[in-house]
Design an enzyme around this catalytic site. Structure first.
Site, PDB file in Angstrom:
ATOM      1  N   GLU A 140       2.214  -0.463   8.110  1.00  0.00           N
ATOM      2  CA  GLU A 140       1.017   0.631   8.297  1.00  0.00           C
ATOM      3  C   GLU A 140       1.630   1.453   6.774  1.00  0.00           C
ATOM      4  OE1 GLU A 140      -2.280   1.730   6.289  1.00  0.00           O
ATOM      5  OE2 GLU A 140      -2.509   0.348   8.769  1.00  0.00           O
ATOM      6  N   ASP A 149       0.780   1.412   2.760  1.00  0.00           N
ATOM      7  CA  ASP A 149      -0.235   2.548   1.770  1.00  0.00           C
ATOM      8  C   ASP A 149       0.589   3.136   0.757  1.00  0.00           C
ATOM      9  OD1 ASP A 149      -1.864   2.804   3.972  1.00  0.00           O
ATOM     10  OD2 ASP A 149      -1.640   4.467   5.343  1.00  0.00           O
ATOM     11  N   SER A 195      -7.153  -0.887   5.354  1.00  0.00           N
ATOM     12  CA  SER A 195      -6.407  -0.104   5.468  1.00  0.00           C
ATOM     13  C   SER A 195      -5.607   0.084   3.664  1.00  0.00           C
ATOM     14  CB  SER A 195      -4.876   0.187   6.409  1.00  0.00           C
ATOM     15  OG  SER A 195      -4.989  -0.016   7.632  1.00  0.00           O
TER      16      SER A 195
END
Length: 508
Positions: free
Chosen positions: A235, A239, A430
């Site tokens: 994650e 990002d 995400s």
């Protein structure tokens, strides 16, 4: 010291253990417990009507905690022998620590410990109370229940039939040329995992992109900790690598916090109160609205509003589990904080190399974009004319529609990233939050101003079934209870960006 019988109930604060959890008994009396108290504002802001960004000092003076309220809370805590770790009147937070017995006494609860699928945490069944002298002053007490609050909205695939570098996705969405995010700050909120500088160096070198400025800020004892949790590392790296390759000259600041309601709130507040406010704040973690206590949702929404008042546009992923969002009752639900009217909710599409872009929906196991109608927030004024439906299912009622915007999220048309030394492909909404955060930094660079709450400009003058300038409409596909349609819909919102056209709209 006021106890349970003398306390004033703080409605919406109880959070019983899940039905399948195994109760382990009371939390030991001497266990060290930390929490965050959230105080009321001294005045309520009119966020939707905009205005110039506020400095940190202006935010504190206009909408922070009243000094008399702060002193009242400190007096109660001192009498209860509860330690004050930090006081931040600007963001209306007081961080406290003390033994279980003191917390139970002051807040009129009985902290219990349970085990839920191998995860042990504190909880309490009843609404907590506050001493009478704090009634109306303290609006939330977060962190006493320290269960994991949110999940990352990213999905890794072993092999994707189609995948892209983030700059290729930016090209597909016509990110404005001649912009790179220079002069902007992009904050990223993380609730676990970490990044390795060696991975970032290798990744950006492979793209032929200069290594962006990336720094980490620890919140509530958390820190950048790569290698301990591969899922969370994925994650974090998704990002940073999406944001950094699409806005390579923006200053990227990653805030790491514990995955609790208190940690989540504190990370947002720390990012928003920085002397240099972020132009964009990317949030790729969330949870179905029904898995938040009302007090936590309210406090989080206000923290996001504070960031907006500083000039930040807060982008939040809409979830990867379709219209149900893995809610506990099988009914349609939207993801929070994407459902906050102060956040730009980011849904997901599937972006093939040929043919039309569609709603991302790979089925129950492959994931689908979140989206729908909020149970917690009313329809915002700027969304009132676009035809947000009543909530699907029995007892449907109007509410804030999610998402606002979209972008590629399908792992089968995913993003090429590097995680823990390995090149791989990720998808999920995400990816859309940092994608939009990077675009906002580039738009702000070109226009010379931050945008804060962007939705009023995006929805301005828009009616039901109309497509706004600056977007490409997505009209095919479904996320379960909702289907794509011409104009705004509860799958992809207004659509995917056409960056050059959006720049023209925001430059007027």
């Amino acid at each position: 010291m006021a106890g349970e019988e003398a306390g004033i109930r703080l409605a919406g604060s109880a959070r019983p253990a899940p039905s399948g959890a195994r109760l382990l008994g009371p939390v030991p009396n001497d266990e060290h417990v930390t929490a965050t108290l959230v105080l009321r504002r001294r005045a309520e802001p009119d966020v939707a009507n905009g205005g110039p960004p506020l400095s940190a000092e202006q935010l504190a003076q206009r909408f922070g905690a009243d000094p008399d309220d702060v002193q009242a809370v400190l007096a109660v805590l001192a009498a209860a022998s509860i330690d004050v770790v930090d006081v931040d009147a600007a963001t209306r937070r007081i961080r406290i620590a003390g033994p279980t017995t003191a917390m139970n006494s002051v807040f009129g609860i009985r902290l219990q410990r349970c085990d839920d699928g191998g995860v042990s945490y504190r909880h309490f069944d009843e609404d907590l109370t506050v001493p009478p002298e704090l009634a109306g002053i303290v609006i939330a007490v977060l962190g006493l229940d320290d269960r994991p609050q949110a999940r990352a909205h990213s999905r890794r695939v072993e092999a994707a039939p189609v995948s892209y570098t983030p700059p290729q996705v930016g090209d597909a969405y016509s990110f404005p040329p001649g912009t790179d995010g220079a002069g902007q700050r992009l904050a990223i909120i993380e609730l676990g995992g970490g990044y390795a500088t060696a991975d970032l160096t290798a990744y950006f070198s492979g793209l032929g992109v200069a290594l962006p400025s990336v720094s980490a800020v620890g919140v509530d004892g958390a820190a950048n900790a790569p290698g301990q949790d591969p899922d969370s590392d994925g994650e974090v790296m998704l990002d940073i690598e999406v944001a950094g390759s699409l806005a390579p000259r923006a200053e990227i600041v990653v805030y790491f916090a514990p995955n609790t309601d208190a940690g989540f709130l504190d990370a947002i507040a720390e990012a928003s109160k920085a002397a240099v406010a972020p132009t964009a704040m990317s949030i790729s973690w969330g949870q179905s609205e029904d898995q938040w206590t009302p007090q936590a949702r309210t406090a989080m929404d206000q923290a996001i509003a504070d960031a907006v008042l500083r000039g930040a546009t807060v982008t939040a992923s809409a979830g990867d589990n379709g219209s149900g969002d893995r809610g506990s009752d099988g009914a349609p639900h939207v993801d929070f904080p994407a459902s906050s009217p102060h956040a730009l909710g980011c849904g997901g599409t599937s972006l093939p190399t040929t043919g039309s872009e569609t709603v991302w929906n790979d089925g129950d196991n492959g994931g689908a974009t979140g989206g729908g109608v909020s149970d917690a927030f009313a329809v915002p004024s700027w969304q009132a004319s676009v035809g947000v439906p009543a909530r699907a299912g029995a007892g449907g009622r109007p509410g804030r529609g999610v998402p606002d915007v979209s972008g590629d999220a399908d792992p089968q048309t995913g993003y090429q990233v590097r995680v823990d030394g390995q090149n791989t492909v990720y998808g999920g909404t995400s990816a859309v939050a940092p994608l939009w955060a990077a675009l906002i930094c580039r738009l702000a660079q070109s226009t010379g101003r931050p945008f804060g709450l962007l939705q009023p400009a995006l929805y301005a003058g828009l009616g039901s079934g109309a497509v706004p300038a600056g977007f490409r409409d997505i009209t095919a596909g479904s996320n379960g209870a909702y289907s794509a349609a011409v104009g705004w819909d509860a799958c992809t919102g207004l659509g995917v960006p056409v960056g050059t056209d959006l720049l023209a709209v925001l430059s007027r």
